[in-house]
Design a protein around this motif. Structure first.
Motif, PDB file in Angstrom:
ATOM      1  N   GLY A 196       1.497 104.322  37.930  1.00  0.00           N
ATOM      2  CA  GLY A 196       2.612 104.950  38.642  1.00  0.00           C
ATOM      3  C   GLY A 196       3.973 104.520  38.171  1.00  0.00           C
ATOM      4  N   THR A 197       4.068 103.871  37.003  1.00  0.00           N
ATOM      5  CA  THR A 197       5.370 103.453  36.478  1.00  0.00           C
ATOM      6  C   THR A 197       6.080 104.633  35.822  1.00  0.00           C
ATOM      7  N   ALA A 198       7.313 104.384  35.381  1.00  0.00           N
ATOM      8  CA  ALA A 198       8.089 105.437  34.723  1.00  0.00           C
ATOM      9  C   ALA A 198       7.440 105.904  33.424  1.00  0.00           C
ATOM     10  N   ALA A 199       6.539 105.076  32.851  1.00  0.00           N
ATOM     11  CA  ALA A 199       5.841 105.466  31.628  1.00  0.00           C
ATOM     12  C   ALA A 199       4.975 106.700  31.834  1.00  0.00           C
ATOM     13  N   SER A 200       4.703 107.037  33.090  1.00  0.00           N
ATOM     14  CA  SER A 200       3.925 108.249  33.400  1.00  0.00           C
ATOM     15  C   SER A 200       4.624 109.496  32.894  1.00  0.00           C
ATOM     16  N   LEU A 201       5.933 109.413  32.688  1.00  0.00           N
ATOM     17  CA  LEU A 201       6.716 110.576  32.284  1.00  0.00           C
ATOM     18  C   LEU A 201       6.675 110.840  30.788  1.00  0.00           C
ATOM     19  N   ILE A 202       6.244 109.852  29.994  1.00  0.00           N
ATOM     20  CA  ILE A 202       6.338 109.964  28.540  1.00  0.00           C
ATOM     21  C   ILE A 202       5.590 111.173  27.971  1.00  0.00           C
ATOM     22  N   PRO A 203       4.319 111.446  28.358  1.00  0.00           N
ATOM     23  CA  PRO A 203       3.640 112.627  27.806  1.00  0.00           C
ATOM     24  C   PRO A 203       4.385 113.926  28.086  1.00  0.00           C
ATOM     25  N   ILE A 204       4.982 114.034  29.256  1.00  0.00           N
ATOM     26  CA  ILE A 204       5.717 115.253  29.613  1.00  0.00           C
ATOM     27  C   ILE A 204       6.979 115.376  28.762  1.00  0.00           C
ATOM     28  N   PHE A 205       7.610 114.253  28.443  1.00  0.00           N
ATOM     29  CA  PHE A 205       8.792 114.309  27.582  1.00  0.00           C
ATOM     30  C   PHE A 205       8.440 114.857  26.200  1.00  0.00           C
ATOM     31  N   PHE A 206       7.305 114.436  25.658  1.00  0.00           N
ATOM     32  CA  PHE A 206       6.908 114.931  24.343  1.00  0.00           C
ATOM     33  C   PHE A 206       6.565 116.418  24.378  1.00  0.00           C
ATOM     34  N   ILE A 207       5.948 116.873  25.454  1.00  0.00           N
ATOM     35  CA  ILE A 207       5.654 118.303  25.600  1.00  0.00           C
ATOM     36  C   ILE A 207       6.955 119.102  25.603  1.00  0.00           C
ATOM     37  N   ASP A 208       7.976 118.594  26.292  1.00  0.00           N
ATOM     38  CA  ASP A 208       9.267 119.277  26.356  1.00  0.00           C
ATOM     39  C   ASP A 208       9.892 119.411  24.970  1.00  0.00           C
ATOM     40  N   VAL A 209       9.772 118.377  24.152  1.00  0.00           N
ATOM     41  CA  VAL A 209      10.328 118.427  22.796  1.00  0.00           C
ATOM     42  C   VAL A 209       9.638 119.516  21.978  1.00  0.00           C
ATOM     43  N   VAL A 210       8.312 119.604  22.079  1.00  0.00           N
ATOM     44  CA  VAL A 210       7.559 120.605  21.319  1.00  0.00           C
ATOM     45  C   VAL A 210       7.923 122.016  21.769  1.00  0.00           C
ATOM     46  N   THR A 211       7.997 122.243  23.084  1.00  0.00           N
ATOM     47  CA  THR A 211       8.337 123.591  23.571  1.00  0.00           C
ATOM     48  C   THR A 211       9.761 123.979  23.184  1.00  0.00           C
ATOM     49  N   ALA A 212      10.674 123.016  23.132  1.00  0.00           N
ATOM     50  CA  ALA A 212      12.042 123.314  22.706  1.00  0.00           C
ATOM     51  C   ALA A 212      12.068 123.764  21.251  1.00  0.00           C
ATOM     52  N   ILE A 213      11.290 123.103  20.403  1.00  0.00           N
ATOM     53  CA  ILE A 213      11.238 123.484  18.987  1.00  0.00           C
ATOM     54  C   ILE A 213      10.697 124.903  18.836  1.00  0.00           C
ATOM     55  N   ILE A 214       9.644 125.225  19.593  1.00  0.00           N
ATOM     56  CA  ILE A 214       9.072 126.580  19.529  1.00  0.00           C
ATOM     57  C   ILE A 214      10.088 127.612  20.015  1.00  0.00           C
ATOM     58  N   GLY A 215      10.761 127.320  21.134  1.00  0.00           N
ATOM     59  CA  GLY A 215      11.749 128.253  21.671  1.00  0.00           C
ATOM     60  C   GLY A 215      12.889 128.502  20.706  1.00  0.00           C
ATOM     61  N   ILE A 216      13.366 127.447  20.056  1.00  0.00           N
ATOM     62  CA  ILE A 216      14.448 127.601  19.074  1.00  0.00           C
ATOM     63  C   ILE A 216      13.969 128.451  17.900  1.00  0.00           C
ATOM     64  N   GLY A 217      12.733 128.227  17.460  1.00  0.00           N
ATOM     65  CA  GLY A 217      12.197 128.991  16.338  1.00  0.00           C
ATOM     66  C   GLY A 217      12.108 130.479  16.633  1.00  0.00           C
ATOM     67  N   ILE A 218      11.666 130.837  17.839  1.00  0.00           N
ATOM     68  CA  ILE A 218      11.573 132.253  18.216  1.00  0.00           C
ATOM     69  C   ILE A 218      12.960 132.878  18.280  1.00  0.00           C
ATOM     70  N   LEU A 219      13.910 132.187  18.896  1.00  0.00           N
ATOM     71  CA  LEU A 219      15.263 132.721  19.042  1.00  0.00           C
ATOM     72  C   LEU A 219      15.927 132.937  17.689  1.00  0.00           C
ATOM     73  N   ALA A 220      15.565 132.125  16.705  1.00  0.00           N
ATOM     74  CA  ALA A 220      16.177 132.238  15.380  1.00  0.00           C
ATOM     75  C   ALA A 220      15.914 133.592  14.730  1.00  0.00           C
ATOM     76  N   PHE A 221      14.839 134.265  15.134  1.00  0.00           N
ATOM     77  CA  PHE A 221      14.472 135.537  14.514  1.00  0.00           C
ATOM     78  C   PHE A 221      15.143 136.751  15.172  1.00  0.00           C
ATOM     79  N   ILE A 222      15.958 136.533  16.190  1.00  0.00           N
ATOM     80  CA  ILE A 222      16.608 137.649  16.882  1.00  0.00           C
ATOM     81  C   ILE A 222      18.011 137.841  16.325  1.00  0.00           C
TER      82      ILE A 222
END
Length: 489
Positions: free
Chosen positions: A217-243
Motif C-alpha cells: 500500500g505504499t506510493a510505489a503502488s503507483l509506479i506501474p500506472i505511471f509507466f502505462i500513462d507514458v506508453v499511452t501518451a506516446i501512442i496518442g502523440i503518434g496518431i495525432l501526428a498523422f492528422i
C-alpha cells in the motif's frame, strides 16, 4: 465529478473537458450520427464541409482517447492513494490546488497560443511534457524516494499541460468539424469519454489493488500506472501526428504581440455580455458543485468504511457509477437532445446538480450514494456539451482559442477556490452537511443568474443565435451580441 476529476482534464471534468471507443467511433458509427456527405454545407451549397473531415475527427478522437486512458488511470490511482493514505480534507484541498491552479495560470497564455500557432503541435507538445514528467516521477520512486510533494509537483506539471491542451483541443474540434455537426460530434465525444471513464476506474482499481498488495500500500503502488500513462501518451502523440491541421493565424503574419492578443481576448470577454454570463455560470457550477463533489471519495471511506482493499473497490464502483451515467447522458444528448435549446439544457442541468448534491449528502446507504453519483454523471453531458457547443457556435474562430483559454481559467480557479473552503471544513464537520449546503446554495445562485435581467437577455440571445440559418459563428456572434444589448441583428 467524483474525485479523479482534474476535462478538462475530465471531465472536467471536468469537465470538462476528448476520446473514442471502438464501437461508436468506427467511420460507419460516427457517420450514422452526423451527415458525412462532403461539400453539402448547410444544404444550400454554401459553406462546403472541410475535406476528409470525418476521417480527421475519427483520428483525432482516437488519439486523444488513447492518451486520455493513461491520464485517467493516473488521476484515479493518485487520488485514491491520497484519500486512503491520509483521509484528510486538507490533502484533498492540496490536490485540488496543485491539480488546477497551474492550469489557470498557463491558460492565460494557452488561449493566445491556440489562436496563433498550430493547435495540433500544441497538443502534442503538452502531451510529451506531461509524459516526461510522469516518467521521471516513476524512475525516482523506483529508487525508494516517494515523498508526497513529488506527487503534488507532477500534478502541477500535468495541470500546466492541461492549460495548453484544453483551449487547443476545444478550438481544434470546430476547426475540423462542420458547424452543423458540432453538437453531435461533441455529444459523441462526451459519450466516448464516458465509456473510457467506465473502463479506466475498473482498470485502475484492478492494477492499483494488485500493485498495492505487492508493495504493502505504499506510493510505489503507483509506479506501474505511471509507466502505462507514458506508453499511452506516446501512442496518442503518434496518431495525432498523422492528422493534417492548418494554423488559423500564423504568428509571423500577426502584427500584434502576445500581450496585445491577450488584452484583446480579455476585452472581448469583458464586453461580450453573453460569453461573460456563460462563464459566470461555469464558475458557479465549479465552485458549488464540482468542488464539494470532489469530497465524495473521502465521504465514502469515512461514512461507509470497508477496509483498505474493499475501499479501493468501492472507490472504483463510485467512479464507474458516475461514468456509466455520464456515458448514457452523452448518448442521450447526441441522439435525442441535439436539436433542443442549448441554453435550456444548461439551466436545467445546473439546477439538477443542486438537487443531486443534496441527494448525495442525504444518502443513508452506500448503494443510494452510488445511485446519486450515477445521476450526477447522467447530468454532466447536459451541461458540458451544450455549453461548449454554444461557445463554439457563437465565438469567431480566430478568438475561440482565447475564449476557451478563459473557460479553462474559470474552471481551474473556481474548483480549487471552492476546495480551499470545503476541504478544511471537511475535517471539522460532516461532508454530508457540506453537500446539502452546497446544493441549496446552487439552487439560489443559479436561480438568481437566470432571473436577473442579464440572465433573461442571455437566454433570449441564445435562442436567437439558434435561428441563424447558416450557423456561421461570426454571424451567430453578432446576433447574440445584438440581442444582449437589445438591438436588431
Amino acid at each position: 465529478m467524483a474525485g479523479a476529476q482534474s476535462e478538462n482534464e475530465r471531465d472536467a471534468a471536468a469537465a470538462a473537458s476528448i476520446p473514442p471507443s471502438a464501437a461508436p467511433l468506427g467511420a460507419a458509427g460516427l457517420a450514422g450520427s452526423v451527415d458525412a456527405t462532403p461539400g453539402t454545407g448547410d444544404g444550400t451549397g454554401e459553406n462546403p464541409d472541410p475535406p476528409h473531415w470525418l476521417r480527421k475527427v475519427v483520428l483525432f478522437l482516437s488519439g486523444q482517447t488513447v492518451s486520455l486512458l493513461g491520464s485517467m488511470l493516473v488521476q484515479y490511482a493518485v487520488f485514491w492513494y491520497l484519500t486512503i493514505e491520509y483521509r484528510s480534507g486538507i490533502y484533498m484541498m492540496l490536490a485540488a490546488l496543485f491539480g488546477f491552479l497551474p492550469q489557470a495560470v498557463v491558460s492565460i497564455f494557452g488561449g493566445v497560443w491556440a489562436d496563433r500557432h498550430n493547435r495540433k503541435y500544441l497538443i502534442m507538445g503538452a502531451d510529451a511534457v506531461i509524459a516526461l514528467a510522469t516518467l521521471a516521477l516513476a524512475l525516482i520512486m523506483m529508487t525508494g524516494y516517494d515523498a508526497v510533494w513529488l506527487l503534488f509537483a507532477v500534478m502541477a506539471v500535468r495541470s500546466a499541460g492541461a492549460g495548453i491542451q484544453m483551449p487547443a483541443v476545444s478550438a481544434l474540434i470546430p476547426q475540423i468539424t462542420p458547424t452543423r455537426n458540432l453538437i453531435r460530434v461533441n455529444g459523441i465525444n462526451g459519450s466516448i469519454q464516458s465509456a473510457m471513464a467506465l473502463l479506466a476506474p475498473a482498470a485502475a482499481g484492478a492494477i492499483y489493488a494488485w500493485s498495492s498488495a505487492a508493495t504493502g500500500g505504499t506510493a510505489a503502488s503507483l509506479i506501474p500506472i505511471f509507466f502505462i500513462d507514458v506508453v499511452t501518451a506516446i501512442i496518442g502523440i503518434g496518431i495525432l501526428a498523422f492528422i493534417p491541421v492548418g494554423t488559423v493565424r500564423r504568428a509571423s503574419d500577426v502584427a500584434t504581440g502576445y500581450f496585445a492578443d491577450l488584452v484583446d481576448g480579455v476585452r472581448y470577454i469583458v464586453h461580450h455580455a453573453f460569453v461573460r454570463w456563460l462563464l459566470i455560470v461555469f464558475a458557479i457550477i465549479f465552485l458549488l458543485t464540482v468542488a464539494p463533489s470532489n469530497l465524495t471519495p473521502l465521504m465514502l471511506v469515512r461514512s461507509f468504511p470497508a477496509g483498505e482493499q474493499q475501499d479501493v473497490v468501492n472507490l472504483a464502483v463510485l467512479e464507474i457509477a458516475f461514468s456509466v451515467g455520464m456515458m448514457l447522458g452523452g448518448i442521450l444528448v447526441a441522439s435525442f437532445f441535439a436539436k433542443r435549446s442549448r441554453i435550456g439544457l444548461i439551466v436545467v442541468s445546473s439546477l439538477a446538480f443542486g438537487a443531486l448534491s443534496i441527494g448525495l449528502g442525504l444518502s443513508s446507504s452506500i448503494w443510494m450514494f452510488f445511485a446519486f453519483m450515477f445521476l450526477v454523471g447522467l447530468a454532466v453531458p447536459f451541461f458540458s456539451t451544450p455549453s461548449m457547443t454554444l461557445l463554439q457556435e457563437t465565438v469567431e474562430p480566430e478568438r475561440q482559442g482565447r475564449v476557451f483559454g478563459f473557460v479553462g481559467i474559470v474552471m481551474a480557479v473556481a474548483m480549487p477556490l471552492g476546495m480551499v473552503v470545503f476541504g478544511p471544513l471537511a475535517d471539522v464537520m460532516p461532508i454530508e452537511l457540506l453537500l446539502v449546503a452546497a446544493g441549496i446554495l446552487t439552487f439560489v445562485v443559479i436561480g438568481l443568474a437566470v432571473w436577473l435581467p442579464a440572465g433573461q437577455r442571455a437566454i433570449a440571445a441564445a435562442r436567437k443565435a439558434s435561428e441563424v440559418a447558416d450557423h456561421d459563428p461570426a454571424v451567430a456572434a453578432a446576433t447574440v451580441e445584438a440581442a444582449m444589448h437589445g438591438k436588431e441583428a
